[in-house]
Design a protein around this motif. Structure first.
Motif, PDB file in Angstrom:
ATOM      1  N   ALA A 183      11.671  86.553  22.007  1.00 22.49           N
ATOM      2  CA  ALA A 183      12.820  87.431  22.216  1.00 22.49           C
ATOM      3  C   ALA A 183      12.881  88.314  20.868  1.00 22.49           C
ATOM      4  O   ALA A 183      13.733  89.163  20.725  1.00 22.49           O
ATOM      5  CB  ALA A 183      13.940  86.656  22.647  1.00 22.49           C
ATOM      6  N   GLY A 184      12.344  87.788  19.865  1.00 23.03           N
ATOM      7  CA  GLY A 184      12.533  88.408  18.440  1.00 23.03           C
ATOM      8  C   GLY A 184      12.083  89.551  18.376  1.00 23.03           C
ATOM      9  O   GLY A 184      12.217  90.489  17.493  1.00 23.03           O
ATOM     10  N   ILE A 185      11.253  90.131  19.537  1.00 27.69           N
ATOM     11  CA  ILE A 185      10.599  91.657  19.154  1.00 27.69           C
ATOM     12  C   ILE A 185      11.627  92.603  19.893  1.00 27.69           C
ATOM     13  O   ILE A 185      11.603  93.813  19.784  1.00 27.69           O
ATOM     14  CB  ILE A 185       9.171  91.764  20.158  1.00 27.69           C
ATOM     15  N   ILE A 186      12.650  92.219  20.542  1.00 28.77           N
ATOM     16  CA  ILE A 186      13.773  92.845  21.117  1.00 28.77           C
ATOM     17  C   ILE A 186      14.390  93.756  19.775  1.00 28.77           C
ATOM     18  O   ILE A 186      15.001  92.962  19.020  1.00 28.77           O
ATOM     19  CB  ILE A 186      14.992  92.026  21.968  1.00 28.77           C
ATOM     20  N   LYS A 187      14.666  95.069  20.001  1.00 30.36           N
ATOM     21  CA  LYS A 187      15.313  95.842  18.964  1.00 30.36           C
ATOM     22  C   LYS A 187      16.438  96.526  19.750  1.00 30.36           C
ATOM     23  O   LYS A 187      16.569  96.711  20.877  1.00 30.36           O
ATOM     24  CB  LYS A 187      14.239  96.948  18.414  1.00 30.36           C
ATOM     25  N   PRO A 188      17.415  96.921  18.543  1.00 29.87           N
ATOM     26  CA  PRO A 188      18.634  97.635  19.007  1.00 29.87           C
ATOM     27  C   PRO A 188      18.173  98.674  19.942  1.00 29.87           C
ATOM     28  O   PRO A 188      17.650  99.563  19.399  1.00 29.87           O
ATOM     29  CB  PRO A 188      19.305  97.876  17.692  1.00 29.87           C
ATOM     30  N   SER A 189      19.062  98.876  21.139  1.00 34.17           N
ATOM     31  CA  SER A 189      18.937  99.862  21.941  1.00 34.17           C
ATOM     32  C   SER A 189      17.616 100.356  22.490  1.00 34.17           C
ATOM     33  O   SER A 189      17.486 101.430  23.172  1.00 34.17           O
ATOM     34  CB  SER A 189      19.617 101.425  21.230  1.00 34.17           C
ATOM     35  N   VAL A 190      16.520  99.430  22.047  1.00 38.61           N
ATOM     36  CA  VAL A 190      15.180  99.853  22.745  1.00 38.61           C
ATOM     37  C   VAL A 190      15.186  99.069  24.110  1.00 38.61           C
ATOM     38  O   VAL A 190      15.195  97.814  24.232  1.00 38.61           O
ATOM     39  CB  VAL A 190      14.088  99.434  21.813  1.00 38.61           C
ATOM     40  N   ARG A 204      17.982  83.018  29.647  1.00 37.63           N
ATOM     41  CA  ARG A 204      18.889  82.996  29.149  1.00 37.63           C
ATOM     42  C   ARG A 204      19.147  83.460  27.633  1.00 37.63           C
ATOM     43  O   ARG A 204      20.095  84.201  27.103  1.00 37.63           O
ATOM     44  CB  ARG A 204      19.740  81.342  29.042  1.00 37.63           C
ATOM     45  N   VAL A 205      18.129  83.042  27.054  1.00 37.79           N
ATOM     46  CA  VAL A 205      17.770  83.735  25.562  1.00 37.79           C
ATOM     47  C   VAL A 205      17.543  85.178  25.765  1.00 37.79           C
ATOM     48  O   VAL A 205      18.167  86.012  24.823  1.00 37.79           O
ATOM     49  CB  VAL A 205      16.426  82.963  24.989  1.00 37.79           C
ATOM     50  N   ILE A 206      16.522  85.640  26.547  1.00 38.09           N
ATOM     51  CA  ILE A 206      16.386  87.111  26.698  1.00 38.09           C
ATOM     52  C   ILE A 206      17.983  87.923  26.865  1.00 38.09           C
ATOM     53  O   ILE A 206      17.911  88.972  26.266  1.00 38.09           O
ATOM     54  CB  ILE A 206      15.380  87.317  27.482  1.00 38.09           C
ATOM     55  N   ASP A 207      18.557  87.415  27.860  1.00 38.53           N
ATOM     56  CA  ASP A 207      19.560  88.091  28.277  1.00 38.53           C
ATOM     57  C   ASP A 207      20.737  88.167  27.236  1.00 38.53           C
ATOM     58  O   ASP A 207      21.286  89.292  26.822  1.00 38.53           O
ATOM     59  CB  ASP A 207      20.397  87.435  29.470  1.00 38.53           C
ATOM     60  N   ASP A 208      20.645  87.101  26.581  1.00 41.42           N
ATOM     61  CA  ASP A 208      21.623  87.093  25.281  1.00 41.42           C
ATOM     62  C   ASP A 208      21.457  87.967  24.264  1.00 41.42           C
ATOM     63  O   ASP A 208      22.277  88.849  23.627  1.00 41.42           O
ATOM     64  CB  ASP A 208      22.063  85.692  24.668  1.00 41.42           C
ATOM     65  N   LYS A 209      19.956  88.009  24.211  1.00 42.37           N
ATOM     66  CA  LYS A 209      19.415  88.942  23.124  1.00 42.37           C
ATOM     67  C   LYS A 209      19.780  90.530  23.310  1.00 42.37           C
ATOM     68  O   LYS A 209      20.089  91.466  22.738  1.00 42.37           O
ATOM     69  CB  LYS A 209      17.915  88.855  22.610  1.00 42.37           C
ATOM     70  N   CYS A 210      19.510  90.657  24.675  1.00 39.58           N
ATOM     71  CA  CYS A 210      19.486  92.157  25.091  1.00 39.58           C
ATOM     72  C   CYS A 210      21.112  92.582  24.982  1.00 39.58           C
ATOM     73  O   CYS A 210      21.255  93.656  24.565  1.00 39.58           O
ATOM     74  CB  CYS A 210      18.978  92.557  26.462  1.00 39.58           C
ATOM     75  N   ARG A 211      21.920  91.693  25.482  1.00 42.42           N
ATOM     76  CA  ARG A 211      23.493  92.029  25.271  1.00 42.42           C
ATOM     77  C   ARG A 211      23.692  92.328  23.832  1.00 42.42           C
ATOM     78  O   ARG A 211      24.355  93.430  23.452  1.00 42.42           O
ATOM     79  CB  ARG A 211      24.098  90.880  25.922  1.00 42.42           C
ATOM     80  N   GLU A 212      23.312  91.604  23.079  1.00 42.94           N
ATOM     81  CA  GLU A 212      23.570  91.609  21.447  1.00 42.94           C
ATOM     82  C   GLU A 212      23.140  92.874  20.954  1.00 42.94           C
ATOM     83  O   GLU A 212      23.814  93.530  19.967  1.00 42.94           O
ATOM     84  CB  GLU A 212      22.973  90.253  20.697  1.00 42.94           C
TER      85      GLU A 212
END
Length: 416
Positions: A183-190, A204-212
Motif C-alpha cells: 500500500a506504500g505505492i498509494i499516492k494522494p488523490s491518485v 483493512r490496510v489498503i482501505d485506511d491508506k486510500c481514506r488517508e
C-alpha cells in the motif's frame, strides 16, 4: 561503454543492494539524471502475484490503442533487456549501453554505495521511456512498494494485485505488514485499483491508506463477471456486459485482467483496444504450453503458495496425468507450496543447480516421498525434462514449475 561492459556493470551490484530505510539514494540518483519519471504518465503496479500479467495486459491495451507504451518488469526469462520494453520490443543493446553509462556517471556523483541491480535497471528504464517519449509507462515494483525504488514515481493510477506471503524476510511475516509495504505505492488523490478477494487484514490496510490520501479505491465487481468458457489454455468471460478473451487462463488471470480493464478505463483506452490487448497478452512461463518431442509441456513460474494454489486450481480443469519437473528456491515457503501442488502430480522429478540458493533436489525428494508422492532427484535439468516428456507421451502432460529461474533455464533448453 559497450553492451558487454554495461552488462558487467549491472552485474557488479548485488540483486538487493544495501538495505534501505528510505528512498533518498534513488531520489538523488534520479535528480542527477534530470528526474525523467516526472515527465511520464505512469501506471504503478505492486503486489505479490500477478504484477507481470497486469503489466502485460495494460501495456498491450495501450499499444492496441495506437499509443506508445513503456514497460519495466522483473525478472527476465530470456535476457536482461527483456525487462525494459517499448511497444513490446526490448531495449536495444546500444541504447542499453548508452543509458547505462549515463546512470553509471550519475551513481558516481551520488556519494552512495550499495545500489542494487534493480535500482540501476529502473534508472535506465525511466531514462529510456523519457527519451522515447512514451505516452504511458507501466512500472512494476521489485519487492514491496513503500521502500521500492520505483516509488519515486507520481502515477496516473496505482494497481495493487494479489497480496500474500512472500519475501517475508524483508516485508514482514504477517499479511498486515506485507500489505503496508504494498500500500506504500498509494499516492494522494491518485486512483488505486485493488485485486478483488483480498484477505480482510490486507483490505483493512489498503482501505485506511486510500481514506488517508483521499484516493478513489476501485475494486472490480466480481458479481458483474460471467464465466463463458475456461480450460488450461484460454478463458472467455464477460465483465459489465462486455466480452473478453484471455490466452493466460485461470480465475486468477480473470481477476488480473479486471484490474487492467479498470486501469484502462482511467487511461481512457477504448474497449476494442482493451479487448485486443488482453487477447494478445501472453507471458513466458505463466502456464505456458509448448511442445517437446510431441508431448505437451507446461512451463510455469509459480514459486510461492499463492501462485501454486492458482496453478493447482487451473490444472484441476484438466483430467490428464501430470509428470512434473520441480525446483524451488530456499528463500521461498517451498514446503507449503509443494503441499498444495504435489497431490495433482502423477510423479515428480526434482532438480537443483539452476540458480544459487535453490533447495537441494535430494531434500525436495525426501519431502515429497513423506507426502506420499512418487519422486526422484535428477542432477541434470535437460535429462529431467526428457524423462517427463517421455512419460507424458501424447496422452498426458509434462510440467516444469517451482521457480521463474527454473522456468528460464527450461526455456533455454527447450528452445535449442
Amino acid at each position: 561503454m559497450t553492451y558487454e561492459q554495461a552488462f558487467e556493470y549491472v552485474g557488479s551490484f548485488t540483486k538487493s543492494g544495501t538495505p534501505v530505510k528510505d528512498l533518498i539514494r534513488f531520489v538523488i540518483l534520479m535528480r542527477l539524471l534530470g528526474n525523467p519519471q516526472n515527465e511520464l504518465k505512469i501506471v504503478h503496479v505492486a503486489g505479490t502475484n500477478g504484477k507481470g500479467s497486469v503489466c502485460e495486459y495494460i501495456s498491450n491495451a495501450v499499444k492496441a490503442d495506437n499509443k506508445s507504451v513503456g514497460k519495466f518488469t522483473s525478472p527476465y526469462i530470456e535476457c536482461i533487456e527483456e525487462r525494459i520494453q517499448v511497444n513490446g520490443k526490448y531495449i536495444s543493446r546500444p541504447a542499453f549501453a548508452l543509458l547505462c553509462e549515463q546512470v553509471k556517471n550519475a551513481v558516481e556523483q551520488t556519494g552512495f554505495d550499495g545500489f542494487s541491480q534493480f535500482e540501476i535497471l529502473c534508472a535506465i528504464a525511466l531514462l529510456y521511456f523519457y527519451k522515447e517519449q512514451v505516452n504511458v509507462a507501466v512500472i512494476e515494483t521489485g519487492i514491496g512498494g513503500l521502500l521500492d525504488c520505483t516509488n519515486v514515481v507520481n502515477p496516473a493510477v496505482s494497481v495493487i494485485t494479489s497480496v500474500d506471503f512472500d519475501h517475508t524476510d524483508v516485508l514482514g511475516d504477517t499479511l498486515t505488514e506485507i500489505a503496508r509495504h504494498k500500500a506504500g505505492i498509494i499516492k494522494p488523490s491518485v486512483p488505486c485499483i485493488v485485486y478483488p478477494g483480498q484477505a480482510k487484514e490486507v483490505m483493512r490496510v489498503i482501505d485506511d491508506k486510500c481514506r488517508e490520501y483521499n484516493c478513489e479505491e476501485i475494486i472490480p465487481d466480481m458479481s458483474r463477471v460471467q464465466m463463458l468458457h475456461m480450460d488450461i489454455t484460454d478463458v472467455f468471460f464477460s465483465y459489465k456486459g462486455m466480452n473478453y478473451h484471455l490466452v493466460m487462463s485461470g480465475e486468477h488471470q480473470i481477476k488480473n485482467a479486471l484490474c487492467a480493464i479498470e486501469a484502462c478505463r482511467i487511461l481512457n483506452i477504448e474497449y476494442s483496444s482493451v479487448f485486443t490487448g488482453l487477447e494478445r497478452s501472453a507471458l513466458r512461463a505463466r502456464m505456458e504450453e509448448v511442445s517437446v518431442n510431441g508431448a505437451v509441456c507446461i512451463i510455469d513460474g509459480s514459486h510461492n503458495p499463492s501462485a501454486m494454489r492458482a496453478a493447482e486450481k487451473l490444472l484441476s480443469c484438466d483430467k490428464r496425468k501430470i509428470h512434473a519437473v520441480v525446483g524451488m528456491m530456499a528463500n521461498k515457503d517451498w514446503q507449503t507450496a509443494l503441499k498444495i501442488i504435489l497431490p495433482r502430480f502423477e510423479d515428480v522429478i526434482f532438480v537443483d543447480g539452476f540458480m544459487p540458493g535453490c533447495v537441494p533436489a535430494s531434500q525436495l525428494t525426501r519431502f515429497a516421498i513423506e507426502q506420499g508422492v512418487r519422486a526422484t532427484a535428477c542432477g541434470d535439468l535437460n535429462s529431467a525434462i526428457s524423462q517427463a516428456t517421455l512419460k507424458a507421451g501424447t496422452k498426458d502432460i509434462a510440467m516444469v514449475t517451482g521457480s521463474l529461474y527454473l522456468a528460464s533455464a527450461a526455456e533455454k533448453i527447450i528452445s535449442k
